[in-house]
Design an enzyme around this catalytic site. Structure first.
Site, PDB file in Angstrom:
ATOM      1  N   GLY A 202      -5.165   3.493   3.948  1.00 33.00           N
ATOM      2  CA  GLY A 202      -5.298   4.007   5.283  1.00 33.00           C
ATOM      3  C   GLY A 202      -4.324   3.139   6.138  1.00 33.00           C
ATOM      4  O   GLY A 202      -3.318   2.752   5.740  1.00 33.00           O
ATOM      5  N   SER A 203      -4.877   3.044   7.317  1.00 33.84           N
ATOM      6  CA  SER A 203      -3.643   2.603   8.518  1.00 33.84           C
ATOM      7  C   SER A 203      -3.840   1.155   8.195  1.00 33.84           C
ATOM      8  O   SER A 203      -4.974   0.344   7.902  1.00 33.84           O
ATOM      9  CB  SER A 203      -4.132   3.105   9.918  1.00 33.84           C
ATOM     10  OG  SER A 203      -5.480   2.653  10.150  1.00 33.84           O
ATOM     11  N   PRO A 204      -3.033   0.199   8.957  1.00 30.57           N
ATOM     12  CA  PRO A 204      -3.008  -1.097   8.941  1.00 30.57           C
ATOM     13  C   PRO A 204      -4.300  -1.684   9.954  1.00 30.57           C
ATOM     14  O   PRO A 204      -4.913  -2.576   9.787  1.00 30.57           O
ATOM     15  CB  PRO A 204      -1.658  -1.293   9.886  1.00 30.57           C
ATOM     16  CG  PRO A 204      -0.788  -0.428   9.241  1.00 30.57           C
ATOM     17  CD  PRO A 204      -1.632   0.826   9.369  1.00 30.57           C
ATOM     18  N   GLY A 207      -7.341  -1.359   7.993  1.00 33.11           N
ATOM     19  CA  GLY A 207      -7.214  -2.439   6.885  1.00 33.11           C
ATOM     20  C   GLY A 207      -7.375  -3.658   7.340  1.00 33.11           C
ATOM     21  O   GLY A 207      -8.021  -4.255   6.450  1.00 33.11           O
ATOM     22  N   GLU A 224      -3.573  -0.355   0.751  1.00 31.73           N
ATOM     23  CA  GLU A 224      -2.274   0.392   0.788  1.00 31.73           C
ATOM     24  C   GLU A 224      -2.099   1.008   2.253  1.00 31.73           C
ATOM     25  O   GLU A 224      -3.193   1.694   2.487  1.00 31.73           O
ATOM     26  CB  GLU A 224      -2.397   1.480  -0.148  1.00 31.73           C
ATOM     27  CG  GLU A 224      -2.076   0.803  -1.739  1.00 31.73           C
ATOM     28  CD  GLU A 224      -1.991   1.990  -2.677  1.00 31.73           C
ATOM     29  OE1 GLU A 224      -1.982   3.071  -2.293  1.00 31.73           O
ATOM     30  OE2 GLU A 224      -1.486   1.522  -3.972  1.00 31.73           O
ATOM     31  N   CYS A 258       2.225   8.515   3.713  1.00 30.27           N
ATOM     32  CA  CYS A 258       2.454   7.338   4.276  1.00 30.27           C
ATOM     33  C   CYS A 258       3.706   6.905   3.845  1.00 30.27           C
ATOM     34  O   CYS A 258       4.268   5.693   4.370  1.00 30.27           O
ATOM     35  CB  CYS A 258       1.235   6.290   3.455  1.00 30.27           C
ATOM     36  SG  CYS A 258       1.368   6.462   1.629  1.00 30.27           S
TER      37      CYS A 258
END
Length: 478
Positions: A202-204, A207, A224, A258
């Protein structure tokens, strides 16, 4: 604060996550000690399900969720799972063998090796952009490594989530592999549990929350993530080839990838020709009206459609020039393939990961400008280089950092099971694909066996002057 079993139960279901977790915890050593043959049999069941039994349902579900063409579903959702399973089946016996290591002279009388053992109970939190691929891909690695697994797919693609639920319930006992549906509250409740490993895509931003939750239980993590992946086209590049491949990598799945090229850095002398060529390639792919082409996806939902439209409105306010595209239809969550140039650095398209069919273009004169610009930002998940000059390619690879790269292509690095896939820092932690995914879900357990007294016992206490001399010799020569 420790939550009770009732508090961790989803408000929308009667499932007790604690109870499910405890069932898998009780099973984990049995599953962890299973043979390669048993694990391969589990993988074969999954292979047949996605390639044969449920293939039509998968295609229909992904079309309902965001208009994904059936052929694209076959190539980008089903085929990667098929390929991952076949690769894993071929190599799993070898991966599971104990790996012997050399014995130093000072440890004469011993032998050493390491073995891959399962981590235990694992949680896989998967995204919506490639929901089947990015749920079952990590699952293949988790099964290969001998873990029990709880899967939580995205709520944004409910049709394919429903099909995946059927597949999991049809193939596996819940004490080994189970799927839980729900929203962010469900994910939060699961993250409170002491999983042995968590795999998140997913997104930072999310994350960081996953990593913070994992830290409370010292759970290991694979993250990831994403970020702004640049694509560089220098003055020596084959522009026709670059235009075709960038158009494919950028506009597949309507840019919701991504590893999609996020923005283009192109030599000023090549820009005009390249922009003409990429527009031609987009029309070849999707006709002059991508909306009715049958080969072009939609944005996953209204929230993400609105997010992208805000980017386009911001670009217009900041005098960005739309070279082609920019068309939209809110009723269908449709945004056409778009290229925008002359954006200032404070434009939102230049600041945030786009995750949509919009390609900002920046020009440069010297390669040092490109390297400095990329290094001023967070490390990307991918970095792409189009060039016929080895010197330029080596300079970019040597003076930048990224999770992965392609030279004269893009996106394809994910498709090679022999390559590790993953980011670095803001774009991720850990790797997946093939043996790298197997290792991610495994613990490398070191084992040393002593057969006789060995040299090292000469240095056991009491420490006499003679043993001091041996210590000095050891420090100097060994």
């Amino acid at each position: 604060m420790i939550q009770t079993e009732t508090e961790r139960t989803s408000s929308s279901t009667n499932i007790s996550y604690d109870l499910l977790f405890r069932k898998q915890q009780a099973q984990m050593l049995v599953t962890g000690n299973s043979s390669a043959k048993t694990r391969i049999e589990k993988l074969n069941r999954l292979l047949k399900a996605v390639r044969e039994t449920y293939r039509t349902q998968i295609q229909e579900a992904l079309y309902k969720d965001f208009g994904k063409p059936h052929t694209e579903t076959d190539l980008t959702e089903i085929y990667p799972i098929v390929k991952e399973i076949k690769h894993t089946r071929k190599h799993l016996h070898r991966w599971m063998r104990k790996q012997r290591v050399e014995t130093p002279l000072t440890l004469m009388g011993t032998s050493s090796w390491y073995r891959y053992e399962s981590k235990g109970v694992c949680l896989i939190l998967s995204p919506w952009n490639f929901p089947l691929n990015l749920t079952f891909g990590p699952l293949v690695s988790a099964i290969a490594a001998g873990n029990t697994v709880i899967l939580k797919p995205s709520e944004m693609t409910p049709h394919i989530a429903g099909v995946m639920q059927k597949i999991i319930e049809d193939l596996y006992r819940e004490e080994e592999i189970a799927m839980v549906q729900g929203d962010a509250d469900t994910a939060k409740a699961l993250l409170d549990l002491p999983f042995n490993h968590i795999f998140f895509t997913g997104s930072p931003g999310i994350g960081k929350k996953v990593m913070a939750a994992a830290a409370k239980n010292l759970s290991s993590v694979t993250l990831e993530l994403g970020g702004k992946s640049p694509v560089i086209v220098d003055e020596s590049a084959n522009l026709k080839v670059a235009a075709k491949r960038i158009a494919w990598g950028k506009y597949m799945n309507a840019g919701q990838i991504c590893v999609s090229p996020d923005y283009l850095l192109i030599h000023h002398s090549a820009k005009a020709d390249f922009l003409k060529l990429i527009e031609i390639e987009v029309q070849k792919f999707f006709t002059s009206n991508p909306k009715s082409s049958g080969s072009y996806s939609r944005i996953v939902n209204q929230r993400h459609y609105d997010r992208l439209m805000e980017h386009l409105e911001d670009a217009e306010e900041k005098n960005g020039v739309t070279r082609f595209g920019g068309k939209s239809d809110a009723a269908e969550n449709y945004i056409s393939p778009t290229v925008i140039e002359d954006l200032p650095e404070d434009a939102s398209l230049m600041q945030e990961e786009i995750f949509g069919p919009v390609l900002p273009v920046k020009t440069y004169k010297e390669l040092e400008e490109v390297i400095a610009y990329i290094n001023s930002k967070e490390r990307p998940l991918a970095l792409y280089i189009y060039s016929r000059r080895k010197k330029n390619i080596n300079k970019i690879l040597g003076e930048t950092r990224a999770g992965s790269s392609c030279i004269n292509s893009n996106v394809l690095q994910y498709a090679n099971q022999n390559l590790p896939f993953g980011g670095v820092n803001n774009s991720g932690i850990g790797k997946s694909n093939g043996i790298y995914g197997f290792r991610e879900f495994s613990n490398q357990r070191a084992v040393l066996k002593q057969y006789n007294r060995g040299i090292i016992q000469l240095l056991f206490p009491p420490y006499t002057s003679w043993k001091q001399k041996i210590a000095i010799i050891t420090l100097k020569w060994f």
